[in-house]
Structures are given as structure tokens and as C-alpha cells.
Design an enzyme around this catalytic site. Structure first.
Site, PDB file in Angstrom:
ATOM      1  N   SER A 156       0.854  -1.190   0.000  1.00  0.00           N
ATOM      2  CA  SER A 156       0.000   0.000   0.000  1.00  0.00           C
ATOM      3  C   SER A 156       0.886   1.234   0.000  1.00  0.00           C
ATOM      4  O   SER A 156       2.042   1.177   0.437  1.00  0.00           O
ATOM      5  CB  SER A 156      -0.866  -0.029   1.268  1.00  0.00           C
ATOM      6  OG  SER A 156      -1.464   1.223   1.478  1.00  0.00           O
ATOM      7  N   TYR A 169      -1.846  -1.133  10.353  1.00  0.00           N
ATOM      8  CA  TYR A 169      -1.926  -1.452   8.916  1.00  0.00           C
ATOM      9  C   TYR A 169      -0.726  -0.870   8.168  1.00  0.00           C
ATOM     10  O   TYR A 169      -0.032  -1.572   7.432  1.00  0.00           O
ATOM     11  CB  TYR A 169      -3.240  -0.920   8.331  1.00  0.00           C
ATOM     12  CG  TYR A 169      -3.373  -1.150   6.841  1.00  0.00           C
ATOM     13  CD1 TYR A 169      -3.755  -2.393   6.344  1.00  0.00           C
ATOM     14  CD2 TYR A 169      -3.113  -0.124   5.928  1.00  0.00           C
ATOM     15  CE1 TYR A 169      -3.869  -2.609   4.974  1.00  0.00           C
ATOM     16  CE2 TYR A 169      -3.230  -0.328   4.556  1.00  0.00           C
ATOM     17  CZ  TYR A 169      -3.619  -1.570   4.088  1.00  0.00           C
ATOM     18  OH  TYR A 169      -3.723  -1.780   2.727  1.00  0.00           O
TER      19      TYR A 169
HETATM   20  N1  LIG Z   1      -8.787  -1.685  -1.672  1.00  0.00           N
HETATM   21  C1  LIG Z   1      -7.826  -0.772  -1.768  1.00  0.00           C
HETATM   22  O1  LIG Z   1      -8.111   0.387  -2.106  1.00  0.00           O
HETATM   23  C2  LIG Z   1      -6.380  -1.149  -1.499  1.00  0.00           C
HETATM   24  C3  LIG Z   1      -5.405  -0.146  -1.623  1.00  0.00           C
HETATM   25  C4  LIG Z   1      -4.063  -0.469  -1.373  1.00  0.00           C
HETATM   26  C5  LIG Z   1      -3.735  -1.770  -1.024  1.00  0.00           C
HETATM   27  N2  LIG Z   1      -4.699  -2.736  -0.910  1.00  0.00           N
HETATM   28  C6  LIG Z   1      -4.262  -4.097  -0.545  1.00  0.00           C
HETATM   29  O2  LIG Z   1      -4.831  -5.029  -1.459  1.00  0.00           O
HETATM   30  C7  LIG Z   1      -5.104  -6.266  -0.791  1.00  0.00           C
HETATM   31  C8  LIG Z   1      -6.556  -6.658  -1.027  1.00  0.00           C
HETATM   32  O3  LIG Z   1      -7.372  -5.673  -0.443  1.00  0.00           O
HETATM   33  P1  LIG Z   1      -8.960  -5.623  -0.617  1.00  0.00           P
HETATM   34  O4  LIG Z   1      -9.302  -4.216  -0.835  1.00  0.00           O
HETATM   35  O5  LIG Z   1      -9.413  -6.660  -1.567  1.00  0.00           O
HETATM   36  O6  LIG Z   1      -9.425  -6.021   0.869  1.00  0.00           O
HETATM   37  P2  LIG Z   1     -10.758  -6.667   1.393  1.00  0.00           P
HETATM   38  O7  LIG Z   1     -11.867  -6.459   0.430  1.00  0.00           O
HETATM   39  O8  LIG Z   1     -10.956  -6.206   2.790  1.00  0.00           O
HETATM   40  O9  LIG Z   1     -10.397  -8.226   1.406  1.00  0.00           O
HETATM   41  C9  LIG Z   1      -9.454  -8.710   2.315  1.00  0.00           C
HETATM   42  C10 LIG Z   1      -9.301 -10.197   2.123  1.00  0.00           C
HETATM   43  O10 LIG Z   1      -8.414 -10.684   3.158  1.00  0.00           O
HETATM   44  C11 LIG Z   1      -9.044 -11.791   3.777  1.00  0.00           C
HETATM   45  N3  LIG Z   1      -8.638 -11.999   5.149  1.00  0.00           N
HETATM   46  C12 LIG Z   1      -8.632 -11.093   6.162  1.00  0.00           C
HETATM   47  N4  LIG Z   1      -8.285 -11.685   7.311  1.00  0.00           N
HETATM   48  C13 LIG Z   1      -8.046 -12.997   7.026  1.00  0.00           C
HETATM   49  C14 LIG Z   1      -7.658 -14.114   7.803  1.00  0.00           C
HETATM   50  N5  LIG Z   1      -7.478 -14.040   9.126  1.00  0.00           N
HETATM   51  N6  LIG Z   1      -7.492 -15.305   7.187  1.00  0.00           N
HETATM   52  C15 LIG Z   1      -7.710 -15.426   5.843  1.00  0.00           C
HETATM   53  N7  LIG Z   1      -8.094 -14.401   5.067  1.00  0.00           N
HETATM   54  C16 LIG Z   1      -8.263 -13.196   5.653  1.00  0.00           C
HETATM   55  C17 LIG Z   1     -10.534 -11.455   3.709  1.00  0.00           C
HETATM   56  O11 LIG Z   1     -11.307 -12.594   4.006  1.00  0.00           O
HETATM   57  P3  LIG Z   1     -12.752 -12.482   4.775  1.00  0.00           P
HETATM   58  O12 LIG Z   1     -13.771 -12.318   3.691  1.00  0.00           O
HETATM   59  O13 LIG Z   1     -12.872 -13.784   5.490  1.00  0.00           O
HETATM   60  O14 LIG Z   1     -12.686 -11.303   5.699  1.00  0.00           O
HETATM   61  C18 LIG Z   1     -10.626 -10.959   2.274  1.00  0.00           C
HETATM   62  O15 LIG Z   1     -10.653 -12.033   1.386  1.00  0.00           O
HETATM   63  C19 LIG Z   1      -4.753  -6.053   0.683  1.00  0.00           C
HETATM   64  O16 LIG Z   1      -3.473  -6.578   0.961  1.00  0.00           O
HETATM   65  C20 LIG Z   1      -4.755  -4.542   0.828  1.00  0.00           C
HETATM   66  O17 LIG Z   1      -3.895  -4.123   1.859  1.00  0.00           O
HETATM   67  C21 LIG Z   1      -6.006  -2.453  -1.136  1.00  0.00           C
END
Ligand SMILES: NC(=O)c1ccc[n+]([C@@H]2O[C@H](COP(=O)([O-])OP(=O)(O)OC[C@H]3O[C@@H](n4cnc5c(N)ncnc54)[C@H](OP(=O)(O)O)[C@@H]3O)[C@@H](O)[C@H]2O)c1
Length: 250
Positions: A156, A169
Site C-alpha cells: 500500500s 496497517y
Molecule cells: N482496496 C484498496 O483500495 C487497497 C489499496 C491499497 C492496497 N490494498 C491491498 O490489497 C489487498 C486486497 O485488499 P482488498 O481491498 O481486496 O481487501 P478486502 O476487500 O478487505 O479483502 C481482504 C481479504 O483478506 C481476507 N482476510 C482477512 N483476514 C483474514 C484471515 N485471518 N485469514 C484469511 N483471510 C483473511 C478477507 O477474508 P474475509 O472475507 O474472510 O474477511 C478478504 O478475502 C490487501 O493486501 C490490501 O492491503 C487495497
């Protein structure tokens, strides 16, 4: 290093590749799973929620893509024994691993470090840092069996430039950058290439939690950014190692 999200997936370009995606059930993990399966890869879908894992699995099958493998595991409670078992399962079923995508993360809470809840700090570090460390350590031997393997850490902007109140985070993503860079140097002479990627903002649950007041419709859907992950797993990106990649916000 910025890379374009403009990438067209070619059928079967990842045929016979075995790629593990954490948090594959929803958000960016779901989008990557669909595109990697579209490109013919065998996806090991790791996640803690079986119902939503199965929903994404069904979507992949309905689209006629390569059938994935479900791997339910809660990264918060997982121990080295769970990761050893996973290594054994991959070895028994596929003989090698070609890609490992550390996508699962939690956002924690927006709070000054001075007041940050200690239990939430531990959980965030466990899921965002310790789990990817243990998972990588356990899977290096199976990645080593591939002639062209990739490890990709989702990072990020707040893991590259510090921002107040992003707490555990932000700190966890700084740690991920450290693991990625250190590992890329340690494995430099092997067939395993290691990079981190900041995907930029995406319309997911995590973004909604971090920015509850913004209009979510202005954020790109994760499936506008996931095709480039196919490129990063393909032989076209073989030379990339130790890079801090970033996807543009279009
Ligand atoms: N969205 C953005 O704007 C953004 C920006 C910069 C970086 N990122 C990075 O991109 C990646 C994906 O983000 P996202 O936006 O798709 O996030 P998200 O929608 O919140 O999804 C997070 C994922 O992580 C899983 N997870 C969380 N805790 C877990 C655990 N204990 N065991 C197994 N799985 C677990 C969740 O599963 P559950 O469904 O079970 O909770 C979900 O599948 C992350 O690393 C995030 O830091 C995202």
C-alpha cells in the site's frame, strides 16, 4: 515502478501453473482468482470463509475457467504446522508451486499509535505480516521446484510513505516491503522472483472501511486492475525482481 493496468489476457498463457492466492474469496483476491483461472492457471484459493470461497469458486466454474482448489484457513490462528500441511498437500497434488500471492489483509483501525488497541495491533501484525512470513517460509521448497516462480506481496502507499493514524496497517505494509526486498535479494540466484505491489485504490470493503465518507463509485473496481496480475505471473515479467510496483489510479 509504475506498470500499466492495460493488459489483455491470452487463453492458456498460465496453463499448468499452480498459483496460491490468499483472501481469494472477495475483493481484489476474488478478481485475481477469476483472471488467473481465465488464463488457465490452477488456483489454490486460500481464505477463512468457506461460503464466500465457494461463491467465487462457482463463478469461476460458471465462466468455464480452470477449476480452482479451495483451501479454507484462518491466517490469524494458523500455526507453522498448518503451513507444513499445506506444503505437503501442494507437493502431493501438484509437485510444485509457481506463484504465491499474499493478498489477505485487515485494515485494523484509524488511530494514533499512542492510543492503538494492543489486541488489534497483534491481530493486524499476525494476519498482515506473520502469516505471509510463515506461509512464504513453508512454501519456498515447493516454489523452488518450479522453473519460473513468483512471490507477490500486496502492499500500500502507506507502507512506502508513512501517514499519521494508519497505525498497525501502515506499519504492517512497511514490514511487507521489508520482507519482499530482503527475500528478493536472498533468492536472487534462484528461479523465484519476488516483488511487492501497491494496487492503488479499489472499490472493496477495505477501502470503504478506510474512507467511509467518500463516494465509492469513483473508485475503480478490482477487476479493472487484476488482469495485470496475470502479466506479473507470466513469463513476460520474468525479469522483475525486488521491485516496488505500483498500479495507476485510472
Ligand atoms: N482496496 C484498496 O483500495 C487497497 C489499496 C491499497 C492496497 N490494498 C491491498 O490489497 C489487498 C486486497 O485488499 P482488498 O481491498 O481486496 O481487501 P478486502 O476487500 O478487505 O479483502 C481482504 C481479504 O483478506 C481476507 N482476510 C482477512 N483476514 C483474514 C484471515 N485471518 N485469514 C484469511 N483471510 C483473511 C478477507 O477474508 P474475509 O472475507 O474472510 O474477511 C478478504 O478475502 C490487501 O493486501 C490490501 O492491503 C487495497
Amino acid at each position: 515502478m509504475e506498470i500499466s493496468t492495460n493488459y489483455s489476457i491470452t487463453k492458456d498463457e498460465l496453463k499448468n501453473k499452480v498459483i496460491l492466492v490468499t483472501g481469494a474469496n472477495r475483493g481484489f483476491g476474488r478478481a485475481m482468482t477469476l483472471d488467473l483461472a481465465k488464463a488457465g492457471a490452477n488456483i489454490i484459493m486460500l481464505g477463512r470463509d468457506l461460503d464466500s470461497l465457494e461463491t467465487t469458486y462457482d463463478e469461476v466454474l460458471d465462466l468455464g475457467y480452470q477449476e480452482p482448489i479451495l483451501y479454507p484457513l484462518d491466517l490469524e490462528g494458523a500455526t507453522p504446522e498448518h503451513y507444513e500441511q499445506l506444503q505437503k498437500n501442494i507437493l502431493d497434488n501438484f509437485g510444485q508451486l509457481d506463484g504465491l500471492i499474499h493478498n489477505a489483509s485487515i485494515i485494523g483501525t484509524m488511530m494514533p499509535i499512542e492510543q492503538y488497541d494492543i489486541k488489534l495491533w497483534y491481530s493486524t501484525m499476525q494476519i498482515n505480516v506473520n502469516a505471509p512470513f510463515m506461509l512464504t517460509q513453508a512454501l519456498i521448497p515447493v516454489l523452488n521446484k518450479s522453473s519460473d516462480a513468483r512471490v507477490l506481496f500486496l502492499s500500500s502507499s502507506v507502507g512506502r510513505v508513512a501517514k499519521a493514524y494508519w497505525g498497525a496497517y501502515g506499519v504492517s505494509k512497511f514490514a511487507i516491503e521489508g520482507i519482499s526486498k530482503t527475500l528478493s535479494e536472498e533468492l536472487e540466484k534462484t528461479n523465484i522472483k519476488v516483488n511487492s505491489i501497491d494496487p492503488g485504490r479499489m472499490r472493496t470493503e477495505m477501502r470503504r472501511t478506510a474512507y467511509p465518507a467518500e463516494n465509492a463509485d469513483n473508485n475503480p473496481l478490482p477487476d479493472t486492475k487484476s488482469p495485470v496480475i496475470v502479466y506479473l505471473m507470466s513469463k513476460k515479467a520474468k525479469k522483475l525482481n525486488g521491485e516496488q510496483l505500483v498500479l495507476p489510479n485510472v
